[in-house]
Design a protein around this motif. Structure first.
Motif, PDB file in Angstrom:
ATOM      1  N   CYS A   1     -13.196  -0.574 -16.294  1.00  0.00           N
ATOM      2  CA  CYS A   1     -13.161   0.868 -16.484  1.00  0.00           C
ATOM      3  C   CYS A   1     -13.571   1.540 -15.181  1.00  0.00           C
ATOM      4  O   CYS A   1     -14.524   1.094 -14.532  1.00  0.00           O
ATOM      5  N   ALA A   2     -12.847   2.591 -14.813  1.00  0.00           N
ATOM      6  CA  ALA A   2     -13.220   3.390 -13.646  1.00  0.00           C
ATOM      7  C   ALA A   2     -13.593   4.781 -14.116  1.00  0.00           C
ATOM      8  O   ALA A   2     -12.979   5.302 -15.048  1.00  0.00           O
ATOM      9  N   TYR A   3     -14.593   5.350 -13.502  1.00  0.00           N
ATOM     10  CA  TYR A   3     -14.964   6.716 -13.839  1.00  0.00           C
ATOM     11  C   TYR A   3     -14.976   7.546 -12.567  1.00  0.00           C
ATOM     12  O   TYR A   3     -15.144   7.015 -11.467  1.00  0.00           O
ATOM     13  N   SER A   4     -14.787   8.837 -12.738  1.00  0.00           N
ATOM     14  CA  SER A   4     -14.667   9.694 -11.561  1.00  0.00           C
ATOM     15  C   SER A   4     -15.836  10.652 -11.388  1.00  0.00           C
ATOM     16  O   SER A   4     -16.048  11.174 -10.289  1.00  0.00           O
ATOM     17  N   ASN A   5     -16.595  10.873 -12.474  1.00  0.00           N
ATOM     18  CA  ASN A   5     -17.681  11.841 -12.410  1.00  0.00           C
ATOM     19  C   ASN A   5     -18.947  11.176 -11.885  1.00  0.00           C
ATOM     20  O   ASN A   5     -19.604  10.433 -12.593  1.00  0.00           O
ATOM     21  N   SER A   6     -19.293  11.453 -10.647  1.00  0.00           N
ATOM     22  CA  SER A   6     -20.476  10.826 -10.059  1.00  0.00           C
ATOM     23  C   SER A   6     -21.764  11.299 -10.733  1.00  0.00           C
ATOM     24  O   SER A   6     -22.815  10.692 -10.558  1.00  0.00           O
ATOM     25  N   ALA A   7     -21.666  12.377 -11.502  1.00  0.00           N
ATOM     26  CA  ALA A   7     -22.841  12.887 -12.213  1.00  0.00           C
ATOM     27  C   ALA A   7     -23.061  12.178 -13.555  1.00  0.00           C
ATOM     28  O   ALA A   7     -24.073  12.408 -14.208  1.00  0.00           O
ATOM     29  N   SER A   8     -22.123  11.334 -13.949  1.00  0.00           N
ATOM     30  CA  SER A   8     -22.289  10.613 -15.206  1.00  0.00           C
ATOM     31  C   SER A   8     -23.491   9.681 -15.107  1.00  0.00           C
ATOM     32  O   SER A   8     -23.646   8.960 -14.126  1.00  0.00           O
ATOM     33  N   ASP A   9     -24.331   9.710 -16.147  1.00  0.00           N
ATOM     34  CA  ASP A   9     -25.542   8.911 -16.056  1.00  0.00           C
ATOM     35  C   ASP A   9     -25.794   8.015 -17.258  1.00  0.00           C
ATOM     36  O   ASP A   9     -26.825   7.351 -17.339  1.00  0.00           O
TER      37      ASP A   9
ATOM     38  N   THR B   1     -21.495   2.470  -6.774  1.00  0.00           N
ATOM     39  CA  THR B   1     -20.914   2.704  -5.444  1.00  0.00           C
ATOM     40  C   THR B   1     -19.417   2.977  -5.549  1.00  0.00           C
ATOM     41  O   THR B   1     -18.891   3.885  -4.896  1.00  0.00           O
ATOM     42  N   VAL B   2     -18.747   2.174  -6.376  1.00  0.00           N
ATOM     43  CA  VAL B   2     -17.296   2.345  -6.542  1.00  0.00           C
ATOM     44  C   VAL B   2     -16.950   2.955  -7.895  1.00  0.00           C
ATOM     45  O   VAL B   2     -15.772   3.022  -8.263  1.00  0.00           O
ATOM     46  N   LYS B   3     -17.960   3.407  -8.617  1.00  0.00           N
ATOM     47  CA  LYS B   3     -17.766   4.058  -9.924  1.00  0.00           C
ATOM     48  C   LYS B   3     -16.918   3.192 -10.850  1.00  0.00           C
ATOM     49  O   LYS B   3     -15.841   3.590 -11.315  1.00  0.00           O
ATOM     50  N   HIS B   4     -17.440   2.009 -11.097  1.00  0.00           N
ATOM     51  CA  HIS B   4     -16.720   1.023 -11.898  1.00  0.00           C
ATOM     52  C   HIS B   4     -17.650   0.430 -12.943  1.00  0.00           C
ATOM     53  O   HIS B   4     -18.815   0.147 -12.687  1.00  0.00           O
ATOM     54  N   LEU B   5     -17.087   0.245 -14.114  1.00  0.00           N
ATOM     55  CA  LEU B   5     -17.824  -0.291 -15.260  1.00  0.00           C
ATOM     56  C   LEU B   5     -17.010  -1.441 -15.833  1.00  0.00           C
ATOM     57  O   LEU B   5     -15.769  -1.347 -15.888  1.00  0.00           O
ATOM     58  N   SER B   6     -17.655  -2.506 -16.250  1.00  0.00           N
ATOM     59  CA  SER B   6     -16.911  -3.580 -16.898  1.00  0.00           C
ATOM     60  C   SER B   6     -17.666  -4.103 -18.111  1.00  0.00           C
ATOM     61  O   SER B   6     -18.888  -4.006 -18.191  1.00  0.00           O
ATOM     62  N   LEU B   7     -16.889  -4.630 -19.037  1.00  0.00           N
ATOM     63  CA  LEU B   7     -17.436  -5.256 -20.239  1.00  0.00           C
ATOM     64  C   LEU B   7     -16.993  -6.704 -20.240  1.00  0.00           C
ATOM     65  O   LEU B   7     -15.794  -6.981 -20.159  1.00  0.00           O
TER      66      LEU B   7
END
Lengths: 114, 112
Positions: B23-31, B69-75
């Protein structure tokens, strides 16, 4: 109850009819959310309640959509003069408090507008 | 949602293999990030979550990795089972936002 309950499970409406969808959140949960899920898509935010206060309704697609939670528990999503593009699954979710915590979802109401 | 998206729409794995859903996300403010599993005809079911002050979190057979750093999430799902077949969504809360934003989902099919 044990989980978030939504009714009816399925609703078929003729174009132009009004519909009302009900959500019973988990007992004691302060926050309640409505989401719309089109076929093959992720859920999209519609509106948010904290107790009886509707704090965010920015996701409601038009003024035909109206949601309420008058006593801070059960919520109803009403759609007036339904149109074919309203066909979707409407999901309700609740959480104990609000921001930045996991949401518990119901199974949804599948609305088909003919 | 615009802030979260997925690289692959479908994934097929052999039973017993490990699965990785990205998963990639674009909002750097996501926490705060959550993975949900959705089976046909059901609502999204919570799997695991992670906050932005962490880069890894483990559950039962599942691990979530967060690379800010690269705004990436994985499961990662270990020893995938037929019951894992479903659509998986990543979702995020922007800082101070009430709106949990979902990506489009990845359909995981487990081959017996």
């Amino acid at each position: 109850g044990a989980g978030v309950s939504q009714s009816p499970r399925y609703k078929v409406a003729k174009r132009g009819q009004d519909v009302a969808l009900r959500c019973d959140p988990i007992s004691g949960h302060v926050s309640l959310f409505w989401y719309q899920q089109a076929l093959g898509q992720g859920p999209e935010f519609l509106t948010y309640f904290q107790n009886e206060a509707q704090l965010d309704k920015s996701g409601l697609p038009s003024d035909r959509f109206f949601a309420e939670r008058p006593e801070g528990s059960v919520s109803t999503l009403k759609i007036q003069r339904t149109q074919q593009e309203d066909s979707a699954v409407y999901l309700c979710a609740s959480s104990p408090y609000g921001i930045n915590e996991k949401l518990f979802f119901g199974s949804g109401t599948q609305l088909s507008v003919l | 949602g615009e802030s979260v998206g997925l690289h692959l729409p479908t994934l097929s794995v052999q039973e017993g293999d490990n699965s990785i859903i990205n998963c990639a996300y674009s909002n750097s403010a996501s926490d705060y990030f959550i993975w949900y599993k959705q089976e046909s005809g059901k609502g999204p079911q919570f799997i695991i979550d992670i906050r932005s002050n962490m880069d890894k979190r483990q559950g039962q057979r599942v691990t979530v990795l967060l690379n800010k750093t690269v705004k990436h999430l994985s499961l990662q799902i270990a020893a995938t089972q037929p019951g894992d077949s479903a659509v998986y969504f990543c979702a995020d809360f922007g800082a101070g936002s009430y709106q949990l934003t979902f990506g489009k989902g990845t359909k995981l099919s487990v081959i017996p």
